[in-house]
Scaffold this motif. Structure first.
Motif, PDB file in Angstrom:
ATOM      1  N   TRP A  50       0.843  -1.204   0.000  1.00  6.71           N
ATOM      2  CA  TRP A  50       0.000   0.000   0.000  1.00  6.71           C
ATOM      3  C   TRP A  50       0.875   1.250   0.000  1.00  6.71           C
ATOM      4  N   ASN A  51       1.869   1.244   0.863  1.00  2.44           N
ATOM      5  CA  ASN A  51       2.715   2.428   1.017  1.00  2.44           C
ATOM      6  C   ASN A  51       3.639   2.659  -0.182  1.00  2.44           C
ATOM      7  N   ARG A  52       3.768   1.659  -1.061  1.00  5.09           N
ATOM      8  CA  ARG A  52       4.470   1.819  -2.344  1.00  5.09           C
ATOM      9  C   ARG A  52       3.510   2.286  -3.444  1.00  5.09           C
ATOM     10  N   GLY A  53       2.198   2.329  -3.123  1.00  4.39           N
ATOM     11  CA  GLY A  53       1.203   2.679  -4.120  1.00  4.39           C
ATOM     12  C   GLY A  53       0.779   1.495  -4.969  1.00  4.39           C
ATOM     13  N   ASP A  54       1.029   0.280  -4.485  1.00  4.32           N
ATOM     14  CA  ASP A  54       0.779  -0.959  -5.222  1.00  4.32           C
ATOM     15  C   ASP A  54      -0.503  -1.627  -4.724  1.00  4.32           C
ATOM     16  N   VAL A  55      -1.648  -1.231  -5.295  1.00 10.19           N
ATOM     17  CA  VAL A  55      -2.937  -1.774  -4.866  1.00 10.19           C
ATOM     18  C   VAL A  55      -3.017  -3.270  -5.156  1.00 10.19           C
ATOM     19  N   GLU A  56      -2.512  -3.694  -6.301  1.00 10.25           N
ATOM     20  CA  GLU A  56      -2.550  -5.125  -6.629  1.00 10.25           C
ATOM     21  C   GLU A  56      -1.674  -5.923  -5.667  1.00 10.25           C
ATOM     22  N   TYR A  58      -1.121  -5.066  -2.600  1.00  6.07           N
ATOM     23  CA  TYR A  58      -1.927  -5.083  -1.371  1.00  6.07           C
ATOM     24  C   TYR A  58      -2.950  -6.201  -1.429  1.00  6.07           C
ATOM     25  N   MET A  59      -3.577  -6.372  -2.574  1.00 10.14           N
ATOM     26  CA  MET A  59      -4.615  -7.386  -2.750  1.00 10.14           C
ATOM     27  C   MET A  59      -4.063  -8.809  -2.750  1.00 10.14           C
ATOM     28  N   ASP A  60      -2.742  -8.969  -2.838  1.00  8.82           N
ATOM     29  CA  ASP A  60      -2.150 -10.311  -2.737  1.00  8.82           C
ATOM     30  C   ASP A  60      -2.435 -10.939  -1.383  1.00  8.82           C
ATOM     31  N   GLY A  61      -2.791 -10.120  -0.395  1.00  7.99           N
ATOM     32  CA  GLY A  61      -3.128 -10.641   0.925  1.00  7.99           C
ATOM     33  C   GLY A  61      -4.488 -11.308   0.982  1.00  7.99           C
ATOM     34  N   TYR A  62      -5.306 -11.085  -0.043  1.00  5.82           N
ATOM     35  CA  TYR A  62      -6.644 -11.661  -0.102  1.00  5.82           C
ATOM     36  C   TYR A  62      -6.642 -12.925  -0.963  1.00  5.82           C
ATOM     37  N   VAL A  83     -13.388  -6.672  -5.246  1.00  6.20           N
ATOM     38  CA  VAL A  83     -12.722  -5.924  -4.171  1.00  6.20           C
ATOM     39  C   VAL A  83     -11.566  -5.117  -4.748  1.00  6.20           C
ATOM     40  N   LEU A  84     -10.770  -5.732  -5.634  1.00 12.78           N
ATOM     41  CA  LEU A  84      -9.669  -5.017  -6.285  1.00 12.78           C
ATOM     42  C   LEU A  84     -10.194  -3.808  -7.048  1.00 12.78           C
ATOM     43  N   ASN A  90     -11.533   3.735  -5.538  1.00  6.89           N
ATOM     44  CA  ASN A  90     -11.525   4.637  -4.382  1.00  6.89           C
ATOM     45  C   ASN A  90     -10.147   5.211  -4.058  1.00  6.89           C
ATOM     46  N   TYR A  91      -9.100   4.535  -4.485  1.00  7.09           N
ATOM     47  CA  TYR A  91      -7.728   4.969  -4.170  1.00  7.09           C
ATOM     48  C   TYR A  91      -6.927   5.035  -5.469  1.00  7.09           C
TER      49      TYR A  91
END
Length: 155
Positions: A50-56, A58-62, A83-84, A90-91
């Motif tokens: 998330w803090n790198r701006g990498d939404v995908e 971040y979604m690897d956790g799901y 969800v992705l 939104n972001y």
């Protein structure tokens, strides 16, 4: 007679610790400690992505499943891709994403293949600082520990 009942009640309270009222939280056994560390690693990787701006990232956790559930406010979103898409909508900028931190994590293993996480989230952004709480259910999959249910609220 009243003294005996009172003293017996006090003695029982001292001998039989009640869940939630114990002073010391029991230390996790080795299996639980491994689960806790693995789940914490998922959350750490999400925060870092998330803090790198990498939404995908971040979604690897799901879990990449149609059964993955995300609840926020009065909305229920089902399916990893949905969800992705919601997160990307939104972001859609680094400014909106801000810097994510998690705190007050309580990770509770449930058997060998599931865990529940209770925690706080906080976004540090230029114009505001949204924050709130979340409850996650994670499951051990072939791909590792993955979030299958996320219930997040804003303060």
């Amino acid at each position: 007679m009243r003294y005996r009942i009172f003293s017996t009640a006090i003695l029982l309270m001292l001998i039989i610790p009640l869940p939630g009222y114990t002073q010391n939280t029991p230390r996790p056994n080795q299996r639980e400690a491994k689960i806790i560390a693995a789940v914490r690693a998922v959350l750490d990787a999400q925060r870092d992505a998330w803090n790198r701006g990498d939404v995908e990232g971040y979604m690897d956790g799901y879990e990449r499943s149609k059964e993955t559930v995300f609840v926020s406010g009065d909305n229920v979103t089902r399916g990893w891709q949905t969800v992705l898409d919601r997160y990307k909508k939104n972001y859609d900028s680094r400014e909106k994403m801000g810097t994510l931190t998690f705190s007050d994590l309580e990770i509770t293993p449930v058997g060998n293949d599931a865990a529940i996480v209770l925690g706080r989230w906080h976004l540090q952004r230029v114009k505001d600082e949204p924050h709130g709480r979340f409850t996650l259910i994670l499951r051990r999959t072939r791909q590792g520990w993955k979030i299958i249910h996320d219930h997040t609220s804003s303060a």
